[in-house]
Scaffold this motif. Structure first.
Motif, PDB file in Angstrom:
ATOM      1  N   GLY A 175      -1.287  -9.346  15.101  1.00 49.12           N
ATOM      2  CA  GLY A 175      -1.335  -8.638  13.828  1.00 49.12           C
ATOM      3  C   GLY A 175      -0.987  -7.169  13.971  1.00 49.12           C
ATOM      4  O   GLY A 175      -0.289  -6.587  13.130  1.00 49.12           O
ATOM      5  N   LEU A 176      -1.460  -6.543  15.074  1.00 51.31           N
ATOM      6  CA  LEU A 176      -1.145  -5.133  15.310  1.00 51.31           C
ATOM      7  C   LEU A 176       0.347  -4.939  15.543  1.00 51.31           C
ATOM      8  O   LEU A 176       0.936  -3.943  15.093  1.00 51.31           O
ATOM      9  CB  LEU A 176      -1.943  -4.627  16.514  1.00 51.31           C
ATOM     10  N   LYS A 177       0.968  -5.887  16.219  1.00 55.25           N
ATOM     11  CA  LYS A 177       2.406  -5.797  16.477  1.00 55.25           C
ATOM     12  C   LYS A 177       3.198  -5.816  15.181  1.00 55.25           C
ATOM     13  O   LYS A 177       4.252  -5.179  15.077  1.00 55.25           O
ATOM     14  CB  LYS A 177       2.831  -6.949  17.385  1.00 55.25           C
ATOM     15  N   ARG A 178       2.707  -6.544  14.199  1.00 58.42           N
ATOM     16  CA  ARG A 178       3.429  -6.671  12.933  1.00 58.42           C
ATOM     17  C   ARG A 178       3.303  -5.418  12.058  1.00 58.42           C
ATOM     18  O   ARG A 178       4.257  -5.054  11.377  1.00 58.42           O
ATOM     19  CB  ARG A 178       2.898  -7.879  12.163  1.00 58.42           C
ATOM     20  N   VAL A 179       2.145  -4.777  12.052  1.00 56.08           N
ATOM     21  CA  VAL A 179       1.904  -3.691  11.086  1.00 56.08           C
ATOM     22  C   VAL A 179       1.754  -2.329  11.743  1.00 56.08           C
ATOM     23  O   VAL A 179       1.526  -1.341  11.044  1.00 56.08           O
ATOM     24  CB  VAL A 179       0.638  -3.996  10.248  1.00 56.08           C
ATOM     25  N   ALA A 180       1.882  -2.238  13.070  1.00 58.09           N
ATOM     26  CA  ALA A 180       1.650  -0.954  13.739  1.00 58.09           C
ATOM     27  C   ALA A 180       2.667   0.095  13.296  1.00 58.09           C
ATOM     28  O   ALA A 180       2.299   1.222  12.937  1.00 58.09           O
ATOM     29  CB  ALA A 180       1.703  -1.141  15.263  1.00 58.09           C
ATOM     30  N   PHE A 181       3.951  -0.276  13.280  1.00 54.19           N
ATOM     31  CA  PHE A 181       4.979   0.720  12.938  1.00 54.19           C
ATOM     32  C   PHE A 181       4.844   1.229  11.498  1.00 54.19           C
ATOM     33  O   PHE A 181       4.797   2.453  11.280  1.00 54.19           O
ATOM     34  CB  PHE A 181       6.366   0.132  13.188  1.00 54.19           C
ATOM     35  N   PRO A 182       4.796   0.369  10.481  1.00 53.95           N
ATOM     36  CA  PRO A 182       4.698   0.919   9.127  1.00 53.95           C
ATOM     37  C   PRO A 182       3.403   1.688   8.885  1.00 53.95           C
ATOM     38  O   PRO A 182       3.398   2.702   8.174  1.00 53.95           O
ATOM     39  CB  PRO A 182       4.801  -0.316   8.223  1.00 53.95           C
ATOM     40  N   LEU A 183       2.273   1.249   9.480  1.00 56.99           N
ATOM     41  CA  LEU A 183       1.021   1.966   9.263  1.00 56.99           C
ATOM     42  C   LEU A 183       1.024   3.326   9.954  1.00 56.99           C
ATOM     43  O   LEU A 183       0.530   4.321   9.396  1.00 56.99           O
ATOM     44  CB  LEU A 183      -0.155   1.119   9.765  1.00 56.99           C
ATOM     45  N   PRO A 223       5.724   4.446  -0.702  1.00 57.52           N
ATOM     46  CA  PRO A 223       5.581   3.078  -1.241  1.00 57.52           C
ATOM     47  C   PRO A 223       6.420   2.048  -0.488  1.00 57.52           C
ATOM     48  O   PRO A 223       6.025   0.888  -0.378  1.00 57.52           O
ATOM     49  CB  PRO A 223       6.042   3.227  -2.705  1.00 57.52           C
ATOM     50  N   LEU A 224       7.571   2.474   0.053  1.00 57.57           N
ATOM     51  CA  LEU A 224       8.394   1.525   0.801  1.00 57.57           C
ATOM     52  C   LEU A 224       7.699   1.100   2.096  1.00 57.57           C
ATOM     53  O   LEU A 224       7.682  -0.089   2.447  1.00 57.57           O
ATOM     54  CB  LEU A 224       9.757   2.149   1.107  1.00 57.57           C
ATOM     55  N   LEU A 225       7.116   2.057   2.816  1.00 56.84           N
ATOM     56  CA  LEU A 225       6.403   1.721   4.053  1.00 56.84           C
ATOM     57  C   LEU A 225       5.134   0.917   3.751  1.00 56.84           C
ATOM     58  O   LEU A 225       4.770   0.006   4.502  1.00 56.84           O
ATOM     59  CB  LEU A 225       6.055   2.997   4.816  1.00 56.84           C
ATOM     60  N   GLY A 226       4.449   1.262   2.666  1.00 55.82           N
ATOM     61  CA  GLY A 226       3.261   0.485   2.298  1.00 55.82           C
ATOM     62  C   GLY A 226       3.599  -0.957   1.969  1.00 55.82           C
ATOM     63  O   GLY A 226       2.902  -1.887   2.402  1.00 55.82           O
ATOM     64  N   SER A 227       4.674  -1.160   1.203  1.00 59.80           N
ATOM     65  CA  SER A 227       5.077  -2.545   0.894  1.00 59.80           C
ATOM     66  C   SER A 227       5.512  -3.287   2.145  1.00 59.80           C
ATOM     67  O   SER A 227       5.259  -4.486   2.285  1.00 59.80           O
ATOM     68  CB  SER A 227       6.201  -2.519  -0.139  1.00 59.80           C
ATOM     69  N   LEU A 228       6.173  -2.599   3.085  1.00 58.95           N
ATOM     70  CA  LEU A 228       6.573  -3.244   4.332  1.00 58.95           C
ATOM     71  C   LEU A 228       5.359  -3.712   5.124  1.00 58.95           C
ATOM     72  O   LEU A 228       5.350  -4.825   5.683  1.00 58.95           O
ATOM     73  CB  LEU A 228       7.416  -2.269   5.163  1.00 58.95           C
ATOM     74  N   ALA A 229       4.325  -2.874   5.200  1.00 56.61           N
ATOM     75  CA  ALA A 229       3.110  -3.258   5.928  1.00 56.61           C
ATOM     76  C   ALA A 229       2.442  -4.463   5.276  1.00 56.61           C
ATOM     77  O   ALA A 229       1.998  -5.398   5.970  1.00 56.61           O
ATOM     78  CB  ALA A 229       2.142  -2.076   5.989  1.00 56.61           C
ATOM     79  N   ILE A 230       2.365  -4.480   3.962  1.00 59.55           N
ATOM     80  CA  ILE A 230       1.732  -5.606   3.266  1.00 59.55           C
ATOM     81  C   ILE A 230       2.528  -6.891   3.473  1.00 59.55           C
ATOM     82  O   ILE A 230       1.966  -7.963   3.754  1.00 59.55           O
ATOM     83  CB  ILE A 230       1.585  -5.270   1.762  1.00 59.55           C
ATOM     84  N   ILE A 231       3.855  -6.807   3.366  1.00 62.74           N
ATOM     85  CA  ILE A 231       4.697  -7.994   3.538  1.00 62.74           C
ATOM     86  C   ILE A 231       4.541  -8.549   4.949  1.00 62.74           C
ATOM     87  O   ILE A 231       4.395  -9.769   5.152  1.00 62.74           O
ATOM     88  CB  ILE A 231       6.168  -7.645   3.233  1.00 62.74           C
ATOM     89  N   ARG A 232       4.578  -7.677   5.941  1.00 68.06           N
ATOM     90  CA  ARG A 232       4.462  -8.151   7.326  1.00 68.06           C
ATOM     91  C   ARG A 232       3.100  -8.786   7.592  1.00 68.06           C
ATOM     92  O   ARG A 232       3.005  -9.799   8.283  1.00 68.06           O
ATOM     93  CB  ARG A 232       4.690  -6.982   8.288  1.00 68.06           C
TER      94      ARG A 232
END
Length: 424
Positions: free
Chosen positions: A60-68, A95-104
């Protein structure tokens, strides 16, 4: 964010494009993204503990680490940078980075539930592109115009009038509810696999039935959510029924046969079966076909309808042990008792041959060139094949026969020429 706030952000971005500090904004934004990428590598490079929980957390960290990390840096840097430059690009990136984190994060949870679903990776990219396109249209204020254009395109289905916008909303609602249904089906399948007291075939049946019912329920819930009457699907249901009756009847028969096989336990994973010219171990049973793997590694995909409608030889239906017959011919002047003892001993010396029932040698027939004997022995692992075992036993018999002076005859024919009258 409200539409007014996003519209204000877009106006600031347009005004920033004409400002001289645009390059400084781009440089600061690129620096934040680069630092977030380096921070992601540092976090993922650290050693973690062993166990399933650690693996899930690391995934999970691998998926959302970059956008967060990028989101955190932008939030921290924006107030400081605002004192020297405009920050319209920073506000747009949030908002673009936030949506990316949620999608991932959402698709990571789906991957955990839908193990082996390779289509999720491609679908995630398409979904992320669509979300960003909608956000861009919303920010620029073009989304209402696009919706109005889609609503102007209408068509009638039965008594209900549908627009292209309603149809797209229905597709989106069905996709969301189907994804939730697949996630729930994956959770149900995981619970069924953990139930050790439940038969393996019943686990497969219940898992597939639950997935089909949940997907059907998702469609029934998703379409009414956007105002589409389910009675409009009656036309499509009638067309589907005609298609099943004409061109898809064999496919439907295979699916029904698959559930029959799974429910009556006539064929199970691990059984050694023979159907037609195919013989091997059953490695997989799906609702449409069954995979049979032979000893050479070749896998035959057998339609389930064939397994239900034809005779199937199941070598391990009630007992995994099978009898193997090995024919041997000896000369007429051989010591039969000695030959039969050698053959039985050669089989007993093999570790795969079962001691009970013990190997037995039978005198089958008195043939033209010699006496036919048959060595019968039992093995408990027919899925491993009998070719190598037969070869080892034949080689041992040949060596012992050679030492004991027992000959294996070859075909001989005696031709007599009778001299008739008048022939010189």
């Amino acid at each position: 964010m409200t539409q007014n706030e996003l519209a204000s952000i877009w106006r600031h971005v347009l005004s920033d494009l004409r400002e001289p500090d645009l390059l400084w904004q781009l440089a600061a934004l690129a620096a934040c993204l680069l630092l977030a990428k380096l921070g992601e590598r540092l976090l993922l490079g650290r050693s973690v503990g062993a166990g399933r929980a650690w693996e899930l957390g690391r995934g999970g960290l691998k998926r959302v680490a970059f956008p967060l990390l990028a989101l955190t840096l932008l939030v921290a840097v924006r107030p400081l940078a605002q004192q020297w430059m405009h920050v319209g690009l920073f506000s747009l990136a949030l908002p673009l980075l936030g949506s990316l984190a949620i999608i991932r994060l959402v698709f990571y949870v789906l991957r955990l539930s839908l193990v082996g679903a390779t289509w999720l990776l491609q679908f995630e990219r398409i979904f992320a592109g669509l979300v960003w396109a909608i956000v861009a249209l919303y920010i620029t204020g073009l989304l209402p115009d696009l919706i109005a254009m889609l609503e102007s395109i209408s068509f009638s289905t039965g008594k209900q009038k549908l627009t292209l916008w309603h149809l797209l909303q229905g597709i989106a609602a069905v996709l969301v509810t189907v994804l939730l249904a697949l996630w729930a089906a994956g959770a149900v399948e995981a619970r069924l696999n953990a139930a050790t007291g439940l038969d393996s075939n019943l686990r497969v049946v219940f898992a597939r039935l639950s997935k089909a019912l949940l997907i059907l329920l998702a469609v029934l819930i998703g379409l009414p959510m956007v105002g589409i009457d389910l009675t409009t699907l009656s036309v499509f249901g009638g067309a589907l029924g005609v298609g099943l009756g004409l061109g898809l009847q064999r496919i439907a028969s295979n699916y029904v046969s698959g559930f029959i096989i799974l429910l009556d336990n006539s064929i199970r994973i691990g059984n050694v079966i023979s159907v037609g010219n195919d013989r091997g171990e059953v490695t997989r049973i799906t609702t449409r076909y069954t995979v049979v793997r032979n000893v050479t590694g070749v896998e035959a995909i057998v339609p389930n309808e064939l397994l239900v409608s034809s005779v199937v030889q199941n070598e391990s239906y009630s007992d995994p042990r099978v009898r193997v017959a090995l024919p041997v011919q000896v000369a007429y002047d051989s010591d039969l008792e000695r030959a039969m003892a050698i053959m039985a001993a050669a089989a007993s010396a093999q570790p795969r041959v079962l001691p009970d029932p013990a190997p037995v040698v039978l005198l089958v027939a008195f043939a033209d060139s010699g006496i036919n004997l048959e060595l019968g022995f039992w093995v408990a692992d027919p899925q491993n094949g009998t070719g190598q075992l037969r070869s080892d036993i034949n080689l041992a018999i040949w060596r012992e026969f050679k030492q004991a002076g027992i000959f294996i005859p070859f075909p001989q024919r005696e031709v007599r020429v009778v001299k008739g009258e008048g022939i010189e």
